[in-house]
Design an enzyme around this catalytic site. Sequence first.
Site, mmCIF file in Angstrom:
data_model
loop_
_atom_site.group_PDB
_atom_site.id
_atom_site.type_symbol
_atom_site.label_atom_id
_atom_site.label_comp_id
_atom_site.label_asym_id
_atom_site.label_seq_id
_atom_site.Cartn_x
_atom_site.Cartn_y
_atom_site.Cartn_z
ATOM 1 N N GLU A 292 -8.380 -3.368 -11.349
ATOM 2 C CA GLU A 292 -8.370 -3.041 -9.860
ATOM 3 C C GLU A 292 -7.164 -3.515 -9.394
ATOM 4 O O GLU A 292 -6.643 -2.981 -8.284
ATOM 5 C CB GLU A 292 -9.508 -4.150 -9.467
ATOM 6 C CG GLU A 292 -10.882 -3.628 -9.474
ATOM 7 C CD GLU A 292 -11.724 -3.902 -10.780
ATOM 8 O OE1 GLU A 292 -12.706 -4.196 -10.844
ATOM 9 O OE2 GLU A 292 -10.754 -4.410 -11.879
ATOM 10 N N ASP B 217 -10.476 -8.783 -10.406
ATOM 11 C CA ASP B 217 -11.513 -7.764 -10.283
ATOM 12 C C ASP B 217 -12.330 -8.125 -9.383
ATOM 13 O O ASP B 217 -12.879 -9.117 -8.877
ATOM 14 C CB ASP B 217 -12.035 -7.507 -11.549
ATOM 15 C CG ASP B 217 -12.721 -8.715 -12.183
ATOM 16 O OD1 ASP B 217 -12.416 -10.106 -12.115
ATOM 17 O OD2 ASP B 217 -13.980 -8.578 -12.785
ATOM 18 N N GLU B 218 -13.144 -6.809 -8.923
ATOM 19 C CA GLU B 218 -14.352 -7.141 -8.052
ATOM 20 C C GLU B 218 -14.225 -7.993 -6.882
ATOM 21 O O GLU B 218 -15.227 -8.738 -6.828
ATOM 22 C CB GLU B 218 -15.536 -7.389 -8.911
ATOM 23 C CG GLU B 218 -15.642 -6.277 -9.911
ATOM 24 C CD GLU B 218 -17.097 -6.439 -10.818
ATOM 25 O OE1 GLU B 218 -17.712 -5.626 -11.259
ATOM 26 O OE2 GLU B 218 -17.388 -7.864 -11.275
ATOM 27 N N VAL B 219 -13.242 -7.691 -6.153
ATOM 28 C CA VAL B 219 -13.036 -8.749 -5.014
ATOM 29 C C VAL B 219 -13.704 -8.059 -3.709
ATOM 30 O O VAL B 219 -13.304 -6.867 -3.440
ATOM 31 C CB VAL B 219 -11.599 -9.215 -4.636
ATOM 32 C CG1 VAL B 219 -11.369 -9.800 -3.305
ATOM 33 C CG2 VAL B 219 -10.962 -9.687 -6.052
ATOM 34 N N HIS C 3 -15.342 -13.832 -8.215
ATOM 35 C CA HIS C 3 -15.957 -14.573 -9.165
ATOM 36 C C HIS C 3 -15.546 -16.043 -9.458
ATOM 37 O O HIS C 3 -15.616 -16.566 -10.474
ATOM 38 C CB HIS C 3 -15.446 -13.788 -10.669
ATOM 39 C CG HIS C 3 -16.052 -12.650 -10.657
ATOM 40 N ND1 HIS C 3 -17.076 -12.253 -11.263
ATOM 41 C CD2 HIS C 3 -15.425 -11.222 -10.492
ATOM 42 C CE1 HIS C 3 -17.477 -10.918 -11.400
ATOM 43 N NE2 HIS C 3 -16.319 -10.426 -10.770
#
Length: 528
Positions: free
Chosen positions: A376, A325-327, A271
């Site tokens: 995560e 998160d969301e890597v 992000h």
Amino acid sequence: MRAFLALTALAWTAAITIEDAGKAAFASDGDDEKYGVFVWPKPHIAIYDRRTAFFSRVVFNDLSAVPPPELQRAFARYEALILTHPAAAAAGSNATLQVDVRTYDKEPTELNQWTLEMYAMQIDIAGSDIHVAVSSQNFVGALRALETLSQLTWFDFDARAYRMDGLPMKFQDSPRFRHRGVLVDTARHFLPLTEIYKLLDSFSYAKLNVMHWHMVDSQSFPVMFPRHPEMGSKGSYSPNERYDAEDLKAVVQYARDRGIRVMAELDTPGHAKSWCAGQPGICPRAIECPEPLDVSKEETFEVLGDLLDDVVDIFPDTFFHIGGDEVNYQCWNESVHITAWREERGMTLEDAYLYFVKRVQKLATDRGRTIVGWDEIWGNFGTELPKGTIIQNWRGINMTDIAEAEYSILYSNNGYYYLDHEWMFWTDAYTADPTEGVADQSLVIGGEGALWSERIDTSDLMATAWPRLGAIAERMWSDDAKTKDIDDAAARLAQFRCLLNRRGIEAAPLNNTEARAEPPRPASCYVQ
């Protein structure tokens, strides 16, 4: 603090003894509407009688040994919230609502997760006047009492005076959870300061106490941090969609005046595309493959250290949210120099992710911050994380394992608390159990509603948040056993939604099948 707690215990032992002895005809909570009383969120203990009194003016007195300046500013705000009509309109009464407030902190109150918010309040008829006595440890508890008081008053057009029902009253109130927050995303759509202030006002009406500021993301970097202003000047959407350090400080002060902490988040290593505009050297390839941030370069962590120094200078709150998160590993995997760096150290992509998280955590803890991260980081690393890490559960993962390992939890299940999900009805949030699967419920420090702003800007922000955010606020503040009755909640939340509208907060109709939809037909605020 001991003086306040002793005073409160004595006062409430006496009050309950009187009630049990039958010397007063009080009603306990659960029958609020029978007495003309609608308070949101539901107080811990509230005792009402059946008398009504009227008034035309309000006088506040601070009886604290060391008067907190925040309280004086609150008096001015709550006078305006209570006296909502021109003075000439209240010609039907000459009585006064006299509010005496006593706090006990001798030093300026520090806002943190342990700040006491309890209050005791007694409201009596004194001749023709109404007398209110509030006691709390600090100005924050006093603010919560003033909010409750403001919801007990209304303007009676027939009597041409302000009115209070259910008198006399007694309250002893405190929150169930110490962290009751809302994520505010200013990266997907910029929010001007005026809108942030309005949001903070609305949070205070529901006794919320944390603004989780998700300041930057892939889409924009709207903050001109002093040590790296180029990241804001090059990463923002436009010159008019930025915050500088003084703006951030003003938000912190505005929030403090309302008993609200501001927790900053800099989401990394994913992000982070917008970081590359001002600092291309910390991205794998600034244009073709910008995120996650470059794990192989010391420059990345030097910039992060600089930004954290600014965060510490601006935000006094001890919590710092690292994101995590969301890597997506694709850019790391495609980067020749990152791959070579990993192979030299025998690291997998997951190892590199953990290395990054631990480096950022150390940067923050070295600066005295407690780490919060998205779930995560637990899912990938579990007990490899430092013990003090707080896990924010947004994916609805099983919290039992987190709790059994004695990590603290913030509840933000996206199926119930993500307010940008327009299909989510208020009852979904109200019936969700933030402690499900957790034996030691003290490990759940609270929860947050989330206002992710992919499709939220100033045009629909309030209607997206409210009144559904009210359901989260009550579940975070009020006793679990007293918030099981959906019909009772619906009646009070309808009242609260209309109160928000009267205060200029554009809360959507309560019974919408989709959030922020327009009213389906002409009707009273109370039935929509």
